[in-house]
Design a protein around this motif. Structure first.
Motif, PDB file in Angstrom:
ATOM      1  N   ALA A  27       0.865  -1.050  -0.147  1.00 48.71           N
ATOM      2  CA  ALA A  27      -0.105  -0.109  -0.051  1.00 48.71           C
ATOM      3  C   ALA A  27       0.733   1.293  -0.174  1.00 48.71           C
ATOM      4  CB  ALA A  27      -0.960  -0.241   1.419  1.00 48.71           C
ATOM      5  N   THR A  28       1.969   1.301   0.505  1.00 41.36           N
ATOM      6  CA  THR A  28       2.904   2.278   0.421  1.00 41.36           C
ATOM      7  C   THR A  28       3.738   2.616  -0.801  1.00 41.36           C
ATOM      8  OG1 THR A  28       4.891   1.030   1.540  1.00 41.36           O
ATOM      9  CG2 THR A  28       3.249   2.049   2.874  1.00 41.36           C
ATOM     10  N   LEU A  29       3.707   1.567  -1.544  1.00 42.78           N
ATOM     11  CA  LEU A  29       4.608   1.488  -3.052  1.00 42.78           C
ATOM     12  C   LEU A  29       4.065   2.768  -3.963  1.00 42.78           C
ATOM     13  CD1 LEU A  29       5.126  -2.266  -3.588  1.00 42.78           C
ATOM     14  CD2 LEU A  29       6.473  -0.724  -2.526  1.00 42.78           C
ATOM     15  N   SER A  30       4.974   3.274  -4.657  1.00 42.16           N
ATOM     16  CA  SER A  30       4.610   4.411  -5.750  1.00 42.16           C
ATOM     17  C   SER A  30       4.200   3.493  -6.865  1.00 42.16           C
ATOM     18  CB  SER A  30       5.673   5.117  -6.049  1.00 42.16           C
ATOM     19  OG  SER A  30       6.656   4.172  -6.648  1.00 42.16           O
ATOM     20  N   ASN A  31       3.725   3.942  -7.886  1.00 43.94           N
ATOM     21  CA  ASN A  31       3.217   3.437  -9.135  1.00 43.94           C
ATOM     22  C   ASN A  31       4.510   2.842  -9.908  1.00 43.94           C
ATOM     23  OD1 ASN A  31       0.622   3.945  -8.874  1.00 43.94           O
ATOM     24  ND2 ASN A  31       0.633   5.872 -10.219  1.00 43.94           N
ATOM     25  N   ALA A  32       5.596   3.557  -9.604  1.00 45.29           N
ATOM     26  CA  ALA A  32       6.847   2.882 -10.316  1.00 45.29           C
ATOM     27  C   ALA A  32       7.015   1.631  -9.636  1.00 45.29           C
ATOM     28  CB  ALA A  32       7.963   3.941 -10.570  1.00 45.29           C
ATOM     29  N   GLU A  33       7.092   1.473  -8.223  1.00 45.49           N
ATOM     30  CA  GLU A  33       7.550   0.479  -7.638  1.00 45.49           C
ATOM     31  C   GLU A  33       6.357  -0.544  -7.844  1.00 45.49           C
ATOM     32  OE1 GLU A  33       9.622   2.441  -3.597  1.00 45.49           O
ATOM     33  OE2 GLU A  33       7.327   2.501  -3.872  1.00 45.49           O
ATOM     34  N   LYS A  34       5.455  -0.567  -7.924  1.00 49.12           N
ATOM     35  CA  LYS A  34       4.219  -1.483  -8.265  1.00 49.12           C
ATOM     36  C   LYS A  34       4.698  -2.203  -9.773  1.00 49.12           C
ATOM     37  CE  LYS A  34       0.683   0.385  -5.343  1.00 49.12           C
ATOM     38  NZ  LYS A  34      -0.431   1.204  -5.140  1.00 49.12           N
ATOM     39  N   THR A  35       5.095  -1.148 -10.694  1.00 43.91           N
ATOM     40  CA  THR A  35       5.386  -1.620 -11.946  1.00 43.91           C
ATOM     41  C   THR A  35       6.636  -2.455 -12.011  1.00 43.91           C
ATOM     42  OG1 THR A  35       4.457   0.362 -13.119  1.00 43.91           O
ATOM     43  CG2 THR A  35       5.929  -0.760 -14.085  1.00 43.91           C
ATOM     44  N   PRO A  74      15.430  -7.328  -1.666  1.00 42.08           N
ATOM     45  CA  PRO A  74      16.822  -6.236  -1.682  1.00 42.08           C
ATOM     46  C   PRO A  74      16.980  -5.806  -2.927  1.00 42.08           C
ATOM     47  CG  PRO A  74      17.264  -7.991  -0.331  1.00 42.08           C
ATOM     48  CD  PRO A  74      15.981  -8.506  -0.864  1.00 42.08           C
ATOM     49  N   ARG A  75      16.982  -6.827  -3.879  1.00 39.50           N
ATOM     50  CA  ARG A  75      17.109  -6.172  -5.369  1.00 39.50           C
ATOM     51  C   ARG A  75      15.869  -5.184  -6.031  1.00 39.50           C
ATOM     52  NH1 ARG A  75      19.037 -11.882  -8.455  1.00 39.50           N
ATOM     53  NH2 ARG A  75      20.924 -12.431  -7.148  1.00 39.50           N
ATOM     54  N   PHE A  76      14.733  -5.741  -5.427  1.00 43.54           N
ATOM     55  CA  PHE A  76      13.469  -4.843  -5.810  1.00 43.54           C
ATOM     56  C   PHE A  76      13.880  -3.476  -5.234  1.00 43.54           C
ATOM     57  CE2 PHE A  76       9.724  -3.033  -4.074  1.00 43.54           C
ATOM     58  CZ  PHE A  76       9.035  -2.702  -5.422  1.00 43.54           C
ATOM     59  N   LEU A  77      14.185  -3.472  -3.988  1.00 42.64           N
ATOM     60  CA  LEU A  77      14.346  -2.188  -3.350  1.00 42.64           C
ATOM     61  C   LEU A  77      15.540  -1.431  -3.986  1.00 42.64           C
ATOM     62  CD1 LEU A  77      13.844  -3.028   0.573  1.00 42.64           C
ATOM     63  CD2 LEU A  77      12.330  -1.811  -1.203  1.00 42.64           C
ATOM     64  N   GLN A  78      16.612  -1.928  -4.257  1.00 46.16           N
ATOM     65  CA  GLN A  78      17.578  -1.405  -5.245  1.00 46.16           C
ATOM     66  C   GLN A  78      17.153  -0.572  -6.452  1.00 46.16           C
ATOM     67  OE1 GLN A  78      20.858  -4.107  -6.311  1.00 46.16           O
ATOM     68  NE2 GLN A  78      22.211  -2.771  -5.445  1.00 46.16           N
ATOM     69  N   LEU A  79      16.367  -1.520  -7.103  1.00 45.32           N
ATOM     70  CA  LEU A  79      15.778  -0.926  -8.571  1.00 45.32           C
ATOM     71  C   LEU A  79      14.798   0.099  -7.997  1.00 45.32           C
ATOM     72  CD1 LEU A  79      15.021  -4.086 -10.299  1.00 45.32           C
ATOM     73  CD2 LEU A  79      16.588  -2.706 -11.102  1.00 45.32           C
ATOM     74  N   SER A  80      14.111  -0.001  -7.089  1.00 42.70           N
ATOM     75  CA  SER A  80      13.348   1.128  -6.610  1.00 42.70           C
ATOM     76  C   SER A  80      13.602   2.268  -6.347  1.00 42.70           C
ATOM     77  CB  SER A  80      12.275   0.621  -5.458  1.00 42.70           C
ATOM     78  OG  SER A  80      11.480   1.706  -4.941  1.00 42.70           O
ATOM     79  N   THR A  81      14.745   2.255  -5.722  1.00 43.87           N
ATOM     80  CA  THR A  81      15.651   3.506  -5.369  1.00 43.87           C
ATOM     81  C   THR A  81      16.237   4.228  -6.430  1.00 43.87           C
ATOM     82  OG1 THR A  81      16.342   2.417  -3.147  1.00 43.87           O
ATOM     83  CG2 THR A  81      17.750   4.466  -4.097  1.00 43.87           C
ATOM     84  N   GLN A  82      16.561   3.431  -7.638  1.00 42.94           N
ATOM     85  CA  GLN A  82      17.059   4.048  -8.977  1.00 42.94           C
ATOM     86  C   GLN A  82      16.054   4.582  -9.548  1.00 42.94           C
ATOM     87  OE1 GLN A  82      18.352   0.510 -10.880  1.00 42.94           O
ATOM     88  NE2 GLN A  82      20.621   0.581  -9.649  1.00 42.94           N
ATOM     89  N   VAL A  83      14.720   3.935  -9.543  1.00 43.73           N
ATOM     90  CA  VAL A  83      13.600   4.600 -10.256  1.00 43.73           C
ATOM     91  C   VAL A  83      13.261   5.877  -9.573  1.00 43.73           C
ATOM     92  CG1 VAL A  83      11.166   4.231 -10.746  1.00 43.73           C
ATOM     93  CG2 VAL A  83      12.802   2.441 -11.254  1.00 43.73           C
ATOM     94  N   GLN A  84      13.313   5.881  -8.375  1.00 45.17           N
ATOM     95  CA  GLN A  84      12.718   6.845  -7.540  1.00 45.17           C
ATOM     96  C   GLN A  84      13.868   8.180  -7.921  1.00 45.17           C
ATOM     97  OE1 GLN A  84      12.726   5.938  -3.563  1.00 45.17           O
ATOM     98  NE2 GLN A  84      10.612   5.296  -3.581  1.00 45.17           N
ATOM     99  N   ARG A  85      15.249   7.770  -8.192  1.00 39.22           N
ATOM    100  CA  ARG A  85      16.161   8.986  -8.470  1.00 39.22           C
ATOM    101  C   ARG A  85      15.909   9.530  -9.831  1.00 39.22           C
ATOM    102  NH1 ARG A  85      20.727   5.493  -7.412  1.00 39.22           N
ATOM    103  NH2 ARG A  85      20.559   5.164  -5.154  1.00 39.22           N
ATOM    104  N   MET A  86      15.494   8.486 -10.749  1.00 34.86           N
ATOM    105  CA  MET A  86      15.094   8.732 -12.013  1.00 34.86           C
ATOM    106  C   MET A  86      13.808   9.736 -12.130  1.00 34.86           C
ATOM    107  SD  MET A  86      16.274   5.367 -14.133  1.00 34.86           S
ATOM    108  CE  MET A  86      14.582   5.352 -14.814  1.00 34.86           C
ATOM    109  N   GLU A  87      13.046   9.234 -11.225  1.00 41.05           N
ATOM    110  CA  GLU A  87      11.750  10.322 -11.312  1.00 41.05           C
ATOM    111  C   GLU A  87      12.133  11.818 -10.801  1.00 41.05           C
ATOM    112  OE1 GLU A  87       9.064   7.836  -8.830  1.00 41.05           O
ATOM    113  OE2 GLU A  87       8.101   7.211 -10.611  1.00 41.05           O
ATOM    114  N   GLY A  88      12.844  11.784  -9.903  1.00 40.94           N
ATOM    115  CA  GLY A  88      13.211  13.034  -9.095  1.00 40.94           C
ATOM    116  C   GLY A  88      14.116  13.854 -10.274  1.00 40.94           C
ATOM    117  N   GLU A  89      14.760  13.205 -11.191  1.00 37.51           N
ATOM    118  CA  GLU A  89      15.704  13.939 -12.104  1.00 37.51           C
ATOM    119  C   GLU A  89      14.642  14.566 -13.341  1.00 37.51           C
ATOM    120  OE1 GLU A  89      18.567  11.054 -13.374  1.00 37.51           O
ATOM    121  OE2 GLU A  89      19.605  11.493 -11.440  1.00 37.51           O
ATOM    122  N   ALA A  90      13.339  13.787 -13.685  1.00 39.60           N
ATOM    123  CA  ALA A  90      12.574  13.939 -14.384  1.00 39.60           C
ATOM    124  C   ALA A  90      11.864  15.462 -14.293  1.00 39.60           C
ATOM    125  CB  ALA A  90      11.533  12.946 -14.612  1.00 39.60           C
TER     126      ALA A  90
END
Length: 141
Positions: free
Chosen positions: A95-103, A125-141
């Motif tokens: 329930a706390t996941l962003s749309n990107a994390e759900k994807t 842990p691999r998912f969280l690592q990818l999630s962090t990368q996606v969040q960084r990319m969303e912040g840069e967009a």
């Protein structure tokens, strides 16, 4: 199966389920309001077909996080478990996941389902690592 037909004939207030451990053919053609299916037999196409026909899909018996995530991701209506606290934890976390994390979780479904020889505890842990990368990319967009 005859019992289900008799219960349905007794009145619409009686909900019926077909418990499926294995099958040949289209189980969505069976009479009843819901399908109760072994988690090992469930795939997205079966859940989608059942929902199109107005059937609920209940999965049993699920006691591990990867399988819970997989089944939630493919849209089952109910998960039967011996560990309800664990399921509640998984639902609260999702329930706390962003749309990107759900994807990302949806993209990981095949790995969650098969395991791909990857120990389940390493998937998060691999998912969280990818999630962090996606969040960084969303912040840069």
């Amino acid at each position: 199966y005859g019992g289900i037909q008799r219960a349905r004939a007794a009145g619409p207030e009686f909900r019926t389920a077909t418990i499926v451990t294995s099958s040949i053919g289209d189980i969505t053609q069976l009479e009843g309001d819901l399908l109760s299916v072994s988690a090992k037999a469930l795939r997205r196409n079966l859940v989608d077909a059942a929902h199109r026909k107005g059937l609920e899909v209940h999965a049993w018996t699920v006691n591990d996080v990867p399988t819970m995530n997989f089944l939630i991701g493919i849209g089952v209506d109910n998960i039967i478990t011996d560990d309800p606290a664990l399921l509640r934890e998984v639902l609260e976390e999702r329930a706390t996941l962003s749309n990107a994390e759900k994807t990302l979780l949806r993209l990981a479904e095949p790995r969650l389902r098969r395991g791909d020889g990857v120990p389940p505890h390493t998937l998060v842990p691999r998912f969280l690592q990818l999630s962090t990368q996606v969040q960084r990319m969303e912040g840069e967009a």
